[in-house]
Write an enzyme that holds these catalytic residues in place. Structure first.
Site, short mmCIF file in Angstrom:
data_model
loop_
_atom_site.label_atom_id
_atom_site.label_comp_id
_atom_site.label_asym_id
_atom_site.label_seq_id
_atom_site.Cartn_x
_atom_site.Cartn_y
_atom_site.Cartn_z
N HIS A 58 -10.39 5.83 -2.45
CA HIS A 58 -10.19 6.54 -2.15
C HIS A 58 -8.65 7.07 -2.80
CE1 HIS A 58 -12.24 4.93 1.50
NE2 HIS A 58 -11.36 4.27 1.64
N ASP A 107 -11.33 -2.29 -3.37
CA ASP A 107 -11.41 -1.73 -2.09
C ASP A 107 -10.99 -0.24 -1.89
OD1 ASP A 107 -12.05 -2.45 0.40
OD2 ASP A 107 -10.15 -2.14 1.26
N LYS A 145 -11.09 13.88 5.81
CA LYS A 145 -10.06 14.37 6.47
C LYS A 145 -9.05 15.88 6.46
CE LYS A 145 -8.23 9.27 6.33
NZ LYS A 145 -7.79 9.14 7.69
#
Ligand code: NAP
Length: 481
Positions: free
Chosen positions: A238, A233, A180
């Site tokens: 992340h 997850d 990103k």
């Protein structure tokens, strides 16, 4: 501002799992966009692969349909030229069928990349077969999707399976958050400006909040998600990656191992997390809408669809500075951000205004990527001296033109693979270090038989997450605020 596009070298990209959701929704439209802007050379080749029996024309038709759905702004003539570069070979990744056909489709003198957009149980087997059938050259790259393991033991096994056939410099573990624009801008902000770095420590920073909020549920991935939960997850990959980029020491240079060395040091400095510093949640059924347990089809599920944690780093720079992480599904808004809260000014010189609040630097990942600095200013106009809190807002779309905010993370990352730049990919030891921190936390709540608290759909998570902050005399930034 028009971004400068430097074409990459000619390449053959084999996309395993080419008929799947990720390939059709993100990777192939991303490659099209890179072709459209001229970054992908005209003689690049994309070879889609899956078990489905079809010819290249049928595969191209499938891509046309996906483009119409997921990237409808495409230009027809450009798509036709792009699709001329695309072919399809049926391969059974867990058997022997199709590998010799795939070998025939590859050229000897171009960059060769294998993108594994398939379930993780196939990763090691594909690596092994690529080697066995002589498709993996010393310069080939292999790209693996998340999840990278389910715990430390499985991540180690996966690393061993990949490294038996490829060297570490050939392995690209994707975490698309690193692709990103704003995440990379966090590094530019910290290390290309002299303004922030002197303040970037426990003397000036009170705490950091990292939020990744989703409005969606498990979206057809119920059985996978129920085995994972928000911690595996989202946090292990992340959120830990965002934490690393926020907290790491300046690397000596912007080079793959220099950056990744510093990230590993951050993960290794993470303290164990006490149970009182964790709030887990599961969204409940309401107003005729199913809850988490209905969506995953497991009424007895104890898996969390939300987690908030207070985390400490045991090092000089961050001693005593809590990092609050939270992520969850079915929340009030889709929003991802890193918010750095600076300490309050020590003394107020202005009469009748009460205590002043510190500045907040918000690095917004989605929606509308950009950077905001909350500052206190004098209310404009005559009359008494009043202060108010305003946001100096640099939306990248506004500041740099629409183009700057357009490229999807996958587009950039796939081009980095072709260029051979691993800076924005997780190294094997990084993935293992993150699991080594996460495993005991999960083991703890499994041993205690903890159940996640319930929270309303469309809320900010369970009450326990608010308490985690309130106990420390702090407040979360409002999701969707
Ligand atoms: P998917 O929709 O189930 O697609 C799986 C693909 O793998 C299909 O093309 C399937 O085609 C192929 N495949 C399955 N078994 C195969 C075999 N034995 N040999 C060859 N091909 C085989 O999965 P996905 O959602 O695209 O996800 C792919 C990977 O990306 C997973 O690791 C997932 O965790 C990860 N990921 C996905 C997303 C997402 O948004 N979807 C996001 C992040 C990460 P055939 O059945 O025709 O073989």
């Amino acid at each position: 501002m028009v971004s400068r596009v430097i074409p990459v070298n000619p390449f053959d990209l084999v996309l395993f799992g080419a008929t799947g959701d990720l390939a059709q929704r993100k990777i192939l439209p991303g490659l099209y966009h890179r072709f459209e802007v001229g970054q992908m050379p005209e003689d690049a080749c994309i070879i889609g692969s899956a078990r489905s029996d079809m010819d290249s024309d049928a595969f191209r038709d499938q891509i046309r349909a996906s483009m119409a759905e997921f990237a409808p702004e495409f230009k027809k003539d450009v798509l036709d030229r792009f699709l001329d570069r695309v072919s399809y070979v049926s391969v059974d990744a867990s058997g022997d069928a199709g590998w010799s056909d795939l070998a025939k489709a590859l050229r000897p003198d171009v960059v060769r990349a294998f993108y594994l957009s398939v379930g993780p149980s196939l990763f090691s087997g594909i690596a092994h077969r690529l080697n066995e059938h002589g498709l993996a050259t010393p310069d080939s790259r292999i790209v693996v999707e998340k999840p990278f393991g389910h715990d430390l033991a499985s991540a180690k096994a996966l690393n061993e399976g990949l490294r038996a056939c490829f060297k570490e410099h050939q392995i690209y573990r994707i975490d698309h958050y690193l692709g990103k624009e704003t995440v990379q801008n966090l590094m530019a902000l910290r290390f290309a400006n002299s303004l922030f770095e002197p303040l970037w420590n426990s003397t000036h920073i009170d705490h950091v909040q990292i939020t990744v909020a989703e409005t969606v549920s498990v979206e057809g991935r119920g059985s996978y998600y129920d085995q994972s939960g928000a911690m595996r997850d989202m946090v292990q990959n992340h959120l830990v990656q965002l934490l690393c980029l926020t907290a790491m020491e300046p690397p000596s240079k912007f080079a793959p191992n220099a950056v990744r060395d510093e990230k590993v040091k951050v993960i290794e400095a993470l303290d164990p997390v006490e149970p009182k510093d964790i709030a887990r949640g599961q969204y409940r059924a309401e107003h005729g809408q199913g809850g988490y347990v209905d969506h995953v089809g497991n009424p007895a599920s104890r898996t969390e669809s939300f987690i908030a944690l207070k985390v400490h780093l045991g090092n000089w720079r961050w001693a005593g500075v809590p990092f609050y992480l939270r992520t969850g599904k079915r929340l009030r808004a889709r929003e991802s951000e890193i918010a750095v809260f600076f300490r309050d000014p020590p003394h107020t010189i202005f009469p009748n205004v009460g205590p002043l609040h510190g500045n907040v630097l918000v690095i917004r990942l989605q929606p509308d990527e950009g950077i905001i600095l909350r500052t206190t200013i004098k209310d404009p106009g005559p009359g008494g001296f009043r202060l108010s809190d305003v946001a100096l807002d640099m939306s990248f779309a506004d500041a740099l033109g629409v183009e700057a905010s357009a490229p999807d993370a996958y587009e950039r990352l796939v081009m980095d693979v072709i260029r051979g730049d691993q800076t924005l990919f997780m190294r094997g030891d990084e993935a293992e270090a993150a699991w080594a921190w996460v495993d005991p936390i999960i083991q703890g709540w499994e041993d205690r038989g903890d159940r996640p608290a319930r929270y309303d759909q469309g809320s900010s998570g369970p009450e326990e997450a608010l308490m985690l902050m309130h106990r420390d005399g702090r407040r979360w930034r409002q999701i969707g605020g």
